[in-house]
Design an enzyme around this catalytic site. Sequence first.
Site, PDB file in Angstrom:
ATOM      1  N   HIS A  31       0.864  -1.170   0.000  1.00  0.00           N
ATOM      2  CA  HIS A  31       0.000   0.000   0.000  1.00  0.00           C
ATOM      3  C   HIS A  31       0.907   1.229   0.000  1.00  0.00           C
ATOM      4  CE1 HIS A  31      -4.151   1.299   0.312  1.00  0.00           C
ATOM      5  NE2 HIS A  31      -3.758   2.281   1.102  1.00  0.00           N
ATOM      6  N   GLN A 104      -4.736  -6.588  -5.667  1.00  0.00           N
ATOM      7  CA  GLN A 104      -4.924  -7.236  -4.371  1.00  0.00           C
ATOM      8  C   GLN A 104      -6.231  -6.764  -3.747  1.00  0.00           C
ATOM      9  OE1 GLN A 104      -3.130  -6.318  -0.368  1.00  0.00           O
ATOM     10  NE2 GLN A 104      -1.918  -8.155  -0.830  1.00  0.00           N
ATOM     11  N   TYR A 170      -6.027  -9.648   8.974  1.00  0.00           N
ATOM     12  CA  TYR A 170      -7.130  -9.040   8.237  1.00  0.00           C
ATOM     13  C   TYR A 170      -8.356  -9.963   8.287  1.00  0.00           C
ATOM     14  CZ  TYR A 170      -3.462  -5.906   6.535  1.00  0.00           C
ATOM     15  OH  TYR A 170      -2.432  -5.005   6.452  1.00  0.00           O
ATOM     16  N   GLN A 343      11.614   3.063   6.729  1.00  0.00           N
ATOM     17  CA  GLN A 343      11.435   4.445   7.165  1.00  0.00           C
ATOM     18  C   GLN A 343      10.571   5.286   6.234  1.00  0.00           C
ATOM     19  OE1 GLN A 343      15.116   6.394   8.338  1.00  0.00           O
ATOM     20  NE2 GLN A 343      15.907   4.479   9.153  1.00  0.00           N
ATOM     21  N   ALA A 388      23.814  12.458   1.730  1.00  0.00           N
ATOM     22  CA  ALA A 388      23.345  13.643   1.010  1.00  0.00           C
ATOM     23  C   ALA A 388      24.264  13.956  -0.162  1.00  0.00           C
ATOM     24  CB  ALA A 388      23.253  14.837   1.958  1.00  0.00           C
ATOM     25  N   GLU A 661      19.362  13.702  14.451  1.00  0.00           N
ATOM     26  CA  GLU A 661      19.733  12.295  14.458  1.00  0.00           C
ATOM     27  C   GLU A 661      20.648  11.984  13.259  1.00  0.00           C
ATOM     28  OE1 GLU A 661      19.290   9.903  16.650  1.00  0.00           O
ATOM     29  OE2 GLU A 661      18.143  11.081  18.058  1.00  0.00           O
TER      30      GLU A 661
END
Length: 678
Positions: A31, A104, A170, A343, A388, A661
Amino acid sequence: MIGSTRYPHVFSPLDLGTTRLKNRILMGSMHTGLEEAPDGFARMAEYFAERARGGVGMIITGGIAPNLEAGVGGKLSTAAEAAQHRLITSAVHAADAEVKICLQILHTGALAGTPACVAPSAVKSRIGRYTPNELDHAGIEKQIADFAQCAALAQDAGYDGVEIIGSAGYLISTFLVEKTNLRTDCWGGSWDKRMRFAVEVVKRVRAAVGPRFIVIFRIAAMDMLDGGLAWDEVVSLAQAVQAAGATIISTHFCWHEAPVPTIATMVPRAAFAQVTGRLRKHLGVPVITSNRINMPAVAESVLARGDADLVSMARPMLADPELVNKAAHGRDDEINTCIACNQACLDHVFARRTASCLLNPRACHETELEYLPAARTKRVAVVGAGMAGLSCATVLASRGHQVDLFEAAAELGGQFVMASRIPGKEEFRETLRYFRRRVEVTGVRLHLGQRATAAALAAGGYDEVVLATGVVPRDPRIPGQEHPMVRSYVDVLLHGAPVGKRVAVVGAGGIGFDVAAFLVHTPGDHGPDLPAWLRTWGVTDPALARGGLATPQPPPAARQVYLLQRKASRPGAGLGKTTGWIHRAALKAAKVEQLAGLAYEGIDDRGLTIRLGKDREKSRLLEVDSVVLCTGQASQRELVAPLQAAGLMVHVIGGADVAVELDAKRAIEQGCRLAAAL
């Protein structure tokens, strides 16, 4: 094609009887949040089409609800909604006519975030918001009919098949398990009655779509749930679903409530594939396996062992949509390997944000983040080869710019090098390998061990300068912090500074948790060692215990560790939603004492003295041998002012911009977006 020689099983076509898959890798369901976005169908069309062009054999969409009470945002229950889905199927088939795409059908049942949620019994999920409404006979018949109607509409919309998810906690799976199905009628009680709903759904779907449409049923081969399914129940359900008309059985592992991590980075690769292999021996249809299969070599080994007929690689397709093509042409070293950090994918979805990928910010943003050839070639200096700087430099070079990348250290990677040394984060080394190769492929001129100065950059003739100079540890100003027992996290993780047997870790953010995990770990106590990892988390043969759960047997901690923070909030409160519980559980098992809401009184030969209590009125001495400082970071920005004074265009990204962080997700996205715009 090199891949067919190196990976003969992966690139072997699969005959399904009524159709054919060109290879054995499928993009599993995820999803993304695009299902609910106003422009979501156009964006999903390009998102899936890019993966189709990347060589995958089959795609399964994110979950689509068959009705309103199913709970997920995207729904398919009307002809008008089917017309919208044709944007997706047309785009995929135009990209590659051989690629199959299946929708799905997801009914979240008790996990639906709505008071209208339904289930076989009014049993609230531990992670659900509402107690579900118990379905009556008419309600059950309606749900089955809605599954069948959704499948028929998917067929009308141009899909090649559907996947019915019968796992994870589910709706369908809650009919199967006694703890969530308390019924005593024909839909509950004995095993035959509890599995009736799942079998009826498959029967009705098959009747609605005819014999040639692909019907996949996703089963929890090992639900890792206390009181979950027994192995003979798993086998009999799979066989019954096969008899009811399933083309393929797809294996899933765990419910969302399960106490075992199954898709996070610390899980060994293909950890559960052998369970799929055991189930496959009882079936006559192809079987899919999944979970932590992130490279073609892993997929090949799973298939070669006979553990599956197809391999699902879901998040790896976010990280690199070209994964299959790269494998086919012998370019494995160019694959941007999924590190299972969660993440930007799962954490975003649970926060109701559009999913993406920490390593590939273009994922789910293909229509608005484009790396187009530069209209005018520029000379650009990028200072700092952390995440970065690497992302910015390589995207800039791929667009045609001339890029010099300066790094003061002897190796690239910055803070990511330290992250890769944390037990359970070994996958991060793949990212370092990817960027090393990416620098070569794009033609970035890399200058390692060379600290860039403002004078040299000003004299270098650069059109633009990008500062990705990262962070330095923040000074916590603790009395006595100059004591020889004190180390910074950089000393410990990067330089291998010795640490005693009793350690106070000062700072309980993400870095503090990582350092604590590093310190309690004995090298070799699990890592990629699958049997040891299974013992640690209490996973056993599902034929021996329901759900495959046993008593966890974590190894003894290598050190006594205290994890400390000034804030009164729970340590680790800012960790990722889908992985934070894992880190907390691991430290708890290692008997790490976590203390919050304290003040640091001082460090001396005796150890670290802290003050606790409502008003920090209680003094306590922690008799430790070492203190490791993980007290945040400060941006390194000393080059900004002199470069601007020299008249150069300066851009600041990553930790040099915001020192929060070790936020690789933000750093990589900043680098990519800046590079796309220059």
